[in-house]
Write a protein that holds these residues in place. Structure first.
Motif, short mmCIF file in Angstrom:
data_model
loop_
_atom_site.label_atom_id
_atom_site.label_comp_id
_atom_site.label_asym_id
_atom_site.label_seq_id
_atom_site.Cartn_x
_atom_site.Cartn_y
_atom_site.Cartn_z
N TYR A 1 0.79 -1.23 0.00
CA TYR A 1 0.00 0.00 0.00
C TYR A 1 0.82 1.28 0.00
O TYR A 1 0.25 2.37 -0.11
CB TYR A 1 -0.95 0.00 1.20
N LEU B 1 -3.40 7.46 4.08
CA LEU B 1 -4.74 7.52 3.51
C LEU B 1 -4.99 8.86 2.84
O LEU B 1 -5.63 8.93 1.78
CB LEU B 1 -5.79 7.27 4.61
N TRP C 1 -3.23 8.80 -0.52
CA TRP C 1 -4.04 7.99 -1.45
C TRP C 1 -5.26 8.79 -1.92
O TRP C 1 -5.57 8.80 -3.12
CB TRP C 1 -4.51 6.72 -0.74
N SER C 2 -5.94 9.43 -0.98
CA SER C 2 -7.16 10.17 -1.33
C SER C 2 -6.84 11.32 -2.28
O SER C 2 -7.59 11.57 -3.24
CB SER C 2 -7.83 10.70 -0.05
N LEU D 1 -6.38 9.89 -5.75
CA LEU D 1 -7.66 9.52 -6.36
C LEU D 1 -8.43 10.75 -6.83
O LEU D 1 -9.09 10.72 -7.87
CB LEU D 1 -8.49 8.71 -5.36
N TRP E 1 -7.57 1.69 -1.98
CA TRP E 1 -7.97 2.63 -0.95
C TRP E 1 -8.84 1.93 0.10
O TRP E 1 -8.67 2.15 1.31
CB TRP E 1 -8.73 3.79 -1.60
#
Length: 417
Positions: free
Chosen positions: A79, A140, A143-144, A147, A176
């Protein structure tokens, strides 16, 4: 009459200070920043893992991590390490795939989240427990942010049905979700850990790798191999996706006696693609590395299928994690070296060749993959795990150093980017 300047002459006339490595260069293109971060994450994550495996051999006594080290190893590699490269690649090619302008410099939060998140998580793994949750939340957030940026490109493309881009984005959404589920694992829902690993392998990484390979490998080969016939039917990609989702579901629910329903056809489709993609004539080394890396795909599913047969015959986990590491080290690691080398050479104004340091990394990684697979059959498996981790570091460290220098330096041809 206007004189055309020779690029070599132009470079010679460029002030030396303008050609020196500088951190400012990282913001000239998404792949520069994210590949640089990925290269750092790659070595840091494996260095921590090697140190932990060394501690199991009694070489030193580390502070206890807040979670089982194997869980943290899976989290970092699935990840944070590989997604750093994935985001760097997709942030570069998404606009091109859909005829959109290059991205403005909005990708820094992605890099900050992935690098800062991993740094805090490694600190937690080394015993600094307060770093665990900030690391997870920062990862996170990175990642967000990725996206959101890629989602805007998809939205701006409108009815442009670029299935490769949409498939990659769907895989990122599953990734995610996997990261979110790991947070639930940390909160005490340990039964979700197999789901997290399955999402990372069969929901995120393998779908992205196969989707990119389906689009790019025939394109690369067609450019340099005389008489090459590109083969990339969307029905093949759709079938692979459907089978991977079946594999994901069965793995997440731990219905091991039915895994062969996915693994057998995945093996056959892998062999079919390799047969159609492989050039029938001479090819340059950089392309050969890509195809040699792809050979790990059917090898991996052959091992998975052998494990499935063992399960049906009453020998569960016959090969342990050998099939998973054939994928992780053999396929993902080898394709990473080959693909990142190609992108880096092309986007830095260098010839599209496989440098010696990249060949060293690639060949050494094949040995590491074989060691890690063989470890599952050895009486002292963790000694082999430790040796493989050290081998990983020795194989990739020179390659990573070269990459870092290139990303911090201007393009050789004087072009922007």
């Amino acid at each position: 009459m206007t004189k055309i300047k020779d690029p070599a002459t132009s470079r010679a006339q460029t002030p030396r200070m303008a050609r020196l490595p500088s951190p400012a260069m990282l913001m000239r293109a998404p792949h520069r920043l994210l590949f640089f971060i990925g290269a750092g994450n790659l070595l840091l994550a494996m260095l921590w893992w090697a140190l932990w495996l060394g501690a199991l051999r009694g070489l030193w006594t580390p502070l206890p991590p807040p979670l089982p080290p194997a869980w943290l190893h899976a989290l970092l590699m699935q990840y944070l390490v590989l997604p750093s490269f994935i985001f760097g690649f997709l942030l570069t090619v998404f606009p091109r795939w859909m005829g959109q302008p290059e991205l403005p410099r909005r990708y820094a939060p992605v890099g900050i989240g992935l690098f800062g998140g991993q740094a805090l998580l490694i600190a937690a793994a080394c015993g600094w427990t307060p770093g665990l949750w900030p690391g997870l939340l920062l990862a996170l957030a990175g990642w967000s942010a990725g996206l959101i940026v890629l989602g805007r490109v998809l939205k701006a493309a409108g009815p442009n049905r670029n299935w490769h881009a949409r498939a990659c984005y769907a895989a990122l959404l599953l990734g995610w979700l996997g990261l979110l589920l790991f947070m639930a694992v940390v909160r005490g829902h340990a039964t979700l850990m197999p789901v997290t690993v399955a999402l990372g392998t069969f929901g995120l990484l393998l779908p992205v790798y196969l989707t990119v390979a389906h689009r790019m490998i025939p394109f690369f080969a067609n450019n340099v191999v005389h008489g090459y016939v590109p083969w990339r039917p969307l029905r093949w990609l759709a079938a692979m996706w459907a089978l991977l989702m079946l594999r994901l579901l069965l793995s997440a629910l731990q219905i091991d006696n039915l895994l062969w329903l996915a693994d057998a056809p995945l093996l056959m489709l892998s062999l079919q693609a390799l047969w159609h993609w492989w050039p029938r004539g001479p090819m340059p080394g950089l392309l050969a590395a890509l195809f040699l890396a792809l050979a790990w795909l059917p090898i991996s599913f052959a091992l998975y299928l052998l494990q499935d047969v063992g399960q049906l015959l009453g020998h569960p986990q016959l090969l342990g994690r050998a099939p998973l590491h054939a994928l992780a080290v053999g396929l993902f690691g080898s394709l990473l070296v080959a693909m990142v080398t190609r992108v880096t050479q092309g986007h830095s104004g260098r010839p599209l060749v496989m440098p010696a340091v990249a060949w060293f990394a690639f060949v050494a990684l094949q040995a590491v993959a074989i060691m890690r697979i063989a470890a599952e059959l050895m009486p002292d498996a963790y000694a082999w795990h430790f040796a493989a981790a050290i081998g990983w570091l020795l194989a990739l460290a020179p390659w990573v150093v070269r990459l870092g220098w290139i990303y911090l330096s201007p393009r050789r041809d004087g072009k922007p980017g």
